[in-house]
Design an enzyme around this catalytic site. Structure first.
Site, PDB file in Angstrom:
ATOM      1  N   LYS A  13     -53.773  35.089 -51.652  1.00 51.13           N
ATOM      2  CA  LYS A  13     -53.561  34.206 -52.790  1.00 51.13           C
ATOM      3  C   LYS A  13     -52.985  32.900 -52.273  1.00 51.13           C
ATOM      4  O   LYS A  13     -51.892  32.866 -51.709  1.00 51.13           O
ATOM      5  CB  LYS A  13     -52.616  34.837 -53.807  1.00 51.13           C
ATOM      6  CG  LYS A  13     -52.396  33.963 -55.057  1.00 51.13           C
ATOM      7  CD  LYS A  13     -51.492  34.663 -56.046  1.00 51.13           C
ATOM      8  CE  LYS A  13     -51.262  33.832 -57.292  1.00 51.13           C
ATOM      9  NZ  LYS A  13     -50.395  34.509 -58.274  1.00 51.13           N
TER      10      LYS A  13
ATOM     11  N   LYS B 129     -44.788  26.769 -55.013  1.00 53.12           N
ATOM     12  CA  LYS B 129     -44.862  28.176 -54.602  1.00 53.12           C
ATOM     13  C   LYS B 129     -45.284  28.302 -53.131  1.00 53.12           C
ATOM     14  O   LYS B 129     -45.745  29.356 -52.692  1.00 53.12           O
ATOM     15  CB  LYS B 129     -45.832  28.928 -55.511  1.00 53.12           C
ATOM     16  CG  LYS B 129     -45.404  28.904 -56.981  1.00 53.12           C
ATOM     17  CD  LYS B 129     -46.223  29.860 -57.841  1.00 53.12           C
ATOM     18  CE  LYS B 129     -45.722  29.870 -59.282  1.00 53.12           C
ATOM     19  NZ  LYS B 129     -46.390  30.883 -60.125  1.00 53.12           N
TER      20      LYS B 129
ATOM     21  N   LYS C 117     -57.895  34.743 -54.060  1.00 48.77           N
ATOM     22  CA  LYS C 117     -57.652  33.825 -55.186  1.00 48.77           C
ATOM     23  C   LYS C 117     -57.155  32.484 -54.652  1.00 48.77           C
ATOM     24  O   LYS C 117     -56.215  32.470 -53.849  1.00 48.77           O
ATOM     25  CB  LYS C 117     -56.610  34.442 -56.124  1.00 48.77           C
ATOM     26  CG  LYS C 117     -56.301  33.616 -57.367  1.00 48.77           C
ATOM     27  CD  LYS C 117     -55.235  34.286 -58.231  1.00 48.77           C
ATOM     28  CE  LYS C 117     -54.927  33.439 -59.459  1.00 48.77           C
ATOM     29  NZ  LYS C 117     -53.866  34.045 -60.298  1.00 48.77           N
TER      30      LYS C 117
ATOM     31  N   ARG D 175     -51.541  28.430 -65.961  1.00 53.52           N
ATOM     32  CA  ARG D 175     -50.106  28.296 -66.228  1.00 53.52           C
ATOM     33  C   ARG D 175     -49.856  27.784 -67.635  1.00 53.52           C
ATOM     34  O   ARG D 175     -48.867  28.163 -68.274  1.00 53.52           O
ATOM     35  CB  ARG D 175     -49.470  27.390 -65.169  1.00 53.52           C
ATOM     36  CG  ARG D 175     -49.440  28.051 -63.790  1.00 53.52           C
ATOM     37  CD  ARG D 175     -49.001  27.114 -62.688  1.00 53.52           C
ATOM     38  NE  ARG D 175     -49.041  27.807 -61.392  1.00 53.52           N
ATOM     39  CZ  ARG D 175     -48.962  27.205 -60.226  1.00 53.52           C
ATOM     40  NH1 ARG D 175     -48.847  25.880 -60.159  1.00 53.52           N
ATOM     41  NH2 ARG D 175     -49.020  27.905 -59.095  1.00 53.52           N
TER      42      ARG D 175
ATOM     43  N   TYR E  89     -63.517  34.145 -66.470  1.00 57.09           N
ATOM     44  CA  TYR E  89     -63.424  33.865 -67.904  1.00 57.09           C
ATOM     45  C   TYR E  89     -64.813  33.747 -68.527  1.00 57.09           C
ATOM     46  O   TYR E  89     -64.940  33.729 -69.751  1.00 57.09           O
ATOM     47  CB  TYR E  89     -62.616  32.588 -68.137  1.00 57.09           C
ATOM     48  CG  TYR E  89     -61.228  32.669 -67.538  1.00 57.09           C
ATOM     49  CD1 TYR E  89     -60.206  33.334 -68.212  1.00 57.09           C
ATOM     50  CD2 TYR E  89     -60.946  32.130 -66.287  1.00 57.09           C
ATOM     51  CE1 TYR E  89     -58.940  33.451 -67.652  1.00 57.09           C
ATOM     52  CE2 TYR E  89     -59.682  32.238 -65.725  1.00 57.09           C
ATOM     53  CZ  TYR E  89     -58.688  32.900 -66.404  1.00 57.09           C
ATOM     54  OH  TYR E  89     -57.437  33.025 -65.842  1.00 57.09           O
TER      55      TYR E  89
ATOM     56  N   GLU F 190     -52.626  39.162 -43.849  1.00 59.83           N
ATOM     57  CA  GLU F 190     -52.168  39.664 -45.145  1.00 59.83           C
ATOM     58  C   GLU F 190     -53.002  40.853 -45.608  1.00 59.83           C
ATOM     59  O   GLU F 190     -52.473  41.867 -46.082  1.00 59.83           O
ATOM     60  CB  GLU F 190     -52.233  38.553 -46.194  1.00 59.83           C
ATOM     61  CG  GLU F 190     -51.198  37.450 -46.037  1.00 59.83           C
ATOM     62  CD  GLU F 190     -49.850  37.836 -46.632  1.00 59.83           C
ATOM     63  OE1 GLU F 190     -49.703  38.978 -47.120  1.00 59.83           O
ATOM     64  OE2 GLU F 190     -48.947  36.988 -46.606  1.00 59.83           O
TER      65      GLU F 190
END
Length: 337
Positions: A207, A230, A261, A217, A326, A246
């Site tokens: 991510k 972040k 992502k 958000r 979506y 990861e």
């Protein structure tokens, strides 16, 4: 020698017409390398409190926050079109947001109530629950803070509690998206210790700290609250070997599936992980990607339907087993027509 090879090679190519299989629809269908089906999609749904409540997400044309009763109806529509799973994201009442994100592990929180209602009404559909604290914290980060620092181990303790209440509420898939170290191992151990060994763990292993998350958000109500960036826990967009490390670590800790992502800007990561690891790879076509296609389509700059289909096909071509998008219901209806 090279000249001889080149001459021979050109002679070989001269005898071929690469356009021939493209000339007719039936022949294009026969040699198509990648296919797209409703079963490739996970549909993200934003839920809010209320009854028969719809709230448009301004930066995502066509996307709404919906109350639990309408989420149940959405699940029925998805199931009827062959979409196998939904992913739920809550827009938490601001009065319930705290520095420590305690609402995340409230068994009666919004997402837990939505999970239970949908699972009771549409038991055949899979439910994916996001595990992260940003919908619940007053500062908009995915973990608890001490000063400017995100505390890793303290956050993992809360994420474990969150995962357990979600799984007990009906989540089939627990999807940690927080990027804290060690959270997959801790969640897997807790699920198994609580008789939830059948629950799948879909890790957001790669991510990135992306510019494409803005509309999401807005949808969950964390954007205006976010203090700072972040970058200390999400990945640097410049790195790809970091993603491999990861993913390898999360597989070793017990992840069943892996998520990349955002999606389209990171198709190289999807393909690299698919080629290097024997594990299903998913990608999230995030809110910013959706918004670019939807808004450009509204403006007449592109053909919305064609761009939607092309973008989703790209994920399958890159090796993805499934796509969070979506566009899921819209694309499924188009494929089923």
């Amino acid at each position: 020698m090279s000249g001889t090879w080149e001459k021979h090679d050109m002679g070989f190519l001269a005898g071929r017409r690469l356009r021939r299989p493209r000339m007719a629809g039936w022949s294009r269908d026969l040699v198509r390398e990648t296919t797209l089906a409703p079963s490739d999609f996970i549909w993200p749904i934003f839920v809010v409190d209320g009854q028969n409540e719809r709230q448009a997400v301004g930066s995502m044309p066509g996307v709404e926050r919906i109350s639990i009763d309408l989420a149940v109806e959405a699940a029925k529509q998805a199931s009827a079109e062959g979409i196998p799973a939904l992913a739920l994201f809550p827009n938490t009442d601001p009065s319930k947001r705290t520095e420590g994100g305690e609402e995340a592990f409230n068994r009666d929180n919004l997402v837990c109530r939505a999970l239970s209602a949908i699972k009771n009404a549409v038991p055949e559909i899979g439910l994916v629950a996001d595990v992260a604290l940003d919908p619940y914290t007053s500062h908009g980060h995915d973990g608890v803070m001490e000063g400017e620092e995100i505390l890793n181990d303290e956050t993992v303790e809360i994420l474990v509690k969150q995962a357990l209440v979600q799984a007990h509420s009906g989540a089939d898939v627990i999807a940690p998206s927080d990027m804290m170290d060690g959270r997959v191992a801790a969640i897997r151990a807790a699920l198994d210790a609580n008789g939830l060994e059948k629950t799948i763990v879909l890790s957001y292993a790669a991510k990135y700290a992306s510019a494409f998350y803005g509309p999401f958000r807005e949808a969950v109500g964390s954007g205006a609250r976010l203090k700072g960036s972040k970058l200390t826990y999400q990945m640097d967009p410049a790195n790809h070997e970091d993603a491999v490390r990861e993913v390898g670590q999360d597989i070793a800790e017990g992840a069943d599936w892996i998520m990349v992502k955002p999606g389209l800007p990171y198709l190289d990561i999807c393909r690299q992980i698919k080629d290097r690891f024997d594990i299903p790879v998913f990608a999230y076509q995030v809110s910013g990607e959706y918004a670019m296609i939807a808004i450009a389509g509204q403006a007449g700059a592109i053909d919305r339907e064609a761009a939607m289909a092309e973008s989703l096909m790209a994920f399958k071509r890159a090796g993805c087993s499934g796509i969070l998008t979506y566009f899921a219901l819209e694309m499924a209806r188009k494929l089923n027509a």
